[in-house]
Design an enzyme around this catalytic site. Sequence first.
Site, PDB file in Angstrom:
ATOM      1  CB  SER A 189      -4.865  -7.943  -5.691  1.00 44.51           C
ATOM      2  OG  SER A 189      -3.756  -8.386  -6.425  1.00 44.51           O
ATOM      3  CD  GLU A 311       0.216  -5.863  -0.071  1.00 49.95           C
ATOM      4  OE1 GLU A 311      -0.223  -6.937  -0.523  1.00 49.95           O
ATOM      5  OE2 GLU A 311      -0.505  -4.876   0.171  1.00 49.95           O
ATOM      6  CG  HIS A 400      -1.104  -9.689  -2.261  1.00 48.58           C
ATOM      7  ND1 HIS A 400      -1.337  -8.350  -2.468  1.00 48.58           N
ATOM      8  CD2 HIS A 400      -1.777 -10.338  -3.264  1.00 48.58           C
ATOM      9  CE1 HIS A 400      -2.098  -8.195  -3.539  1.00 48.58           C
ATOM     10  NE2 HIS A 400      -2.391  -9.387  -4.028  1.00 48.58           N
TER      11      HIS A 400
END
Length: 484
Positions: A189, A311, A400
């Site tokens: 990320s 995600e 995610h």
Amino acid sequence: MTDASPECTTRQGAVRGRTERGVTAFLGVPYAAAPFGPRRFAAPAPAEPWSGVRDATAYGPTAPKPPYAPPFDVLIPETSVPGEECLNLNVWTPEPGPGARLPVMVWLHGGSFSNGSANSSGYRGETFARDGVVFVGVNYRLGTDGFLHLPGAPDNRGLLDQIAALEWVRDNIEAFGGDPDRVTVFGESAGAMAIGLLLTEPRARGLFRRAALQSGACHHFVRPDTAHRIGERMARSLGVAHSAEAFAAVPLPELTAAQDALRADYASRPDPAVWGDAALNGMVFEPVAERLALPGPDLGVDLLIGSNREENRLFMVPTGRFATITEKRARRGAAAYGMDLDRYAASRPGASPGELLEAIGTDWFYRIPAARLAESVPGSYVYEFGWRSPRFDGELGACHAVEIGFVFDLLDDPDHVPLVGEEGPRDLARTVHAAWVAFASTGDPGWPAYDPAGERTTMVFDDGACRAEADPRAAERELWHDVR
């Protein structure tokens, strides 16, 4: 017998670690001076040397930050340690002392450039050390201190911290058994997005040989006019001048609360008229850059790049948006990303508006930027993580951050259980972890490289069905030509 309290010597002084089950940890080792007092909002300065042997058996301070907002405070456990000496790192090694020259992996944590720390138990490096790697986890400045644009201070202070940490690795890691010529920087990320910018940063050149980017690439930044606009907005909320000097005088608890309020303000109305080019990015604190810069074929860094198949479910399912979004809202959201909802509906018959918007958002934010980076650097390796979490009645899916516990081979850690569940597939974790270790050790994770003129080979990690696929969902990828 192995010394249970071995010592290693850095350029600043000696440190004492702790050995358990054949792995030695050195925790809270400073790589730069405390960024407070006269150093507030400045570029990182060298760490102060010390005499004697410094104890490195407990985590050091973490960067100041507010907690995650619900429901993410439960799904992504946060670790905070008070103190000013927050520019520190943690090292796990199987062979402390010079001579071993083992591959090195440097972890940059995620958290939207506002949260997270290397001290989270789910980021323990013992599994990498178990498999012959020297692991380094880095704490760096976040939010206002790390990424808010402030006149009178350098931009991207958090990135400068990461560069300082990589310089520390170059100068000191051999003393911990590592090879400074075989450094892999990897992150997820915001950590991966930071690496995407470091790839084209001249000051970072030569500091790492390989890079693995999980759910982030080169597209995640704000331009200077947007950065200035966001800084001014926060200054108005505090009632101070928009300058480094004025912000340094604000008490830290007040500044942290204002940072949290700014994020809430953004979340309540991400209007481009207010937030500029940050409106689609989901973050108010981001690195500042003039333009998108993709590295070229002469990068000289091996790349492993990828994303998770679903995600955006992390941001839509727990909040209830996934199930309640209307077709009208989905069309409006798709248009904001530059996409026609009907184009995705054609390849996903029967999909709900939430499913369609989630897929478009995942591609815009994660998959397409990863593909663009792979296209720019020949010989890159691409993956997709497709294992679906059982949480939220299975709707959380391949969301995610769900892959992190697999990369670390730490599925039973309390930090990973909220996303993975109690019974994640351990065989898959061993497979994913082994690929990352192989990449750091040899530059080859175990499948063919991605060729944009050919097969676009992508390793798909899924429970019981890991396989190399040629260009998964090619028709949807092609929709983004000249869009993203």
